[in-house]
Design an enzyme around this catalytic site. Sequence first.
Site, short mmCIF file in Angstrom:
data_model
loop_
_atom_site.label_atom_id
_atom_site.label_comp_id
_atom_site.label_asym_id
_atom_site.label_seq_id
_atom_site.Cartn_x
_atom_site.Cartn_y
_atom_site.Cartn_z
N TYR A 1 -25.36 -24.56 3.80
CA TYR A 1 -24.46 -24.69 2.66
C TYR A 1 -25.01 -24.02 1.41
CZ TYR A 1 -27.93 -28.27 1.79
OH TYR A 1 -29.13 -28.91 1.61
N GLY A 2 -26.18 -23.38 1.51
CA GLY A 2 -26.80 -22.77 0.33
C GLY A 2 -27.21 -21.35 0.61
N SER A 3 -28.49 -21.04 0.39
CA SER A 3 -28.98 -19.68 0.59
C SER A 3 -28.80 -19.22 2.04
CB SER A 3 -30.45 -19.59 0.19
OG SER A 3 -31.21 -20.50 0.96
N LEU A 4 -28.76 -20.16 2.99
CA LEU A 4 -28.60 -19.78 4.40
C LEU A 4 -27.16 -19.38 4.75
CD1 LEU A 4 -30.97 -22.39 6.08
CD2 LEU A 4 -31.39 -19.96 5.73
N GLU B 1 -37.24 -25.21 4.66
CA GLU B 1 -36.60 -26.21 3.80
C GLU B 1 -37.63 -27.16 3.19
OE1 GLU B 1 -33.87 -25.71 2.81
OE2 GLU B 1 -32.67 -24.72 4.30
N ALA C 1 -26.08 -16.82 3.42
CA ALA C 1 -26.26 -15.36 3.37
C ALA C 1 -26.91 -14.89 4.67
CB ALA C 1 -27.16 -14.99 2.18
#
Length: 156
Positions: free
Chosen positions: A16-19, A84, A21
């Site tokens: 849900y964040g940088s991942l 993480e 991308a």
Amino acid sequence: MASASNTQSLFNVFVYGSLLADDVVRALLKRVPPSSPAILHNFHRFSIKGCVYPAILPVENKKVNGKVLSGITVPELDILDKFEDVEYERKTVDVSLMDSSDTLMVEAYIWADQSDPNLFGEWDFEEWERLHKQNFMKMTMEFLEELEQPNQSGSI
């Protein structure tokens, strides 16, 4: 799922964040696994003061849009766990797949400090991509270099 010892366990991981991308995922896992858009209900994606990545925590009647990476192997999950770090706890949660509205049990990284005063507002992926992705990729490559080095702690 077969329980024979030679079959490797595969995991589905909600990101849900940088991942979100593909570049970050490709750097970490050396591939981009198949993914499906998904919604995590009763959670909220916060910005973190002083950080470029988000945190999620349970919040009634909120939802987090993200995607599920499928077929993650145990070694890959291990890389994600280290990436993480201790700020997150990996937990099993239910998400709704957007393309089929099926519910799937997945692994997700939940912010460990539920009363963290540094959480605020709403984290925005497009803004992150525009402002922070380049530096984040640099940080990711440094993390990988560190990960691939043999443990130096015992040497002189």
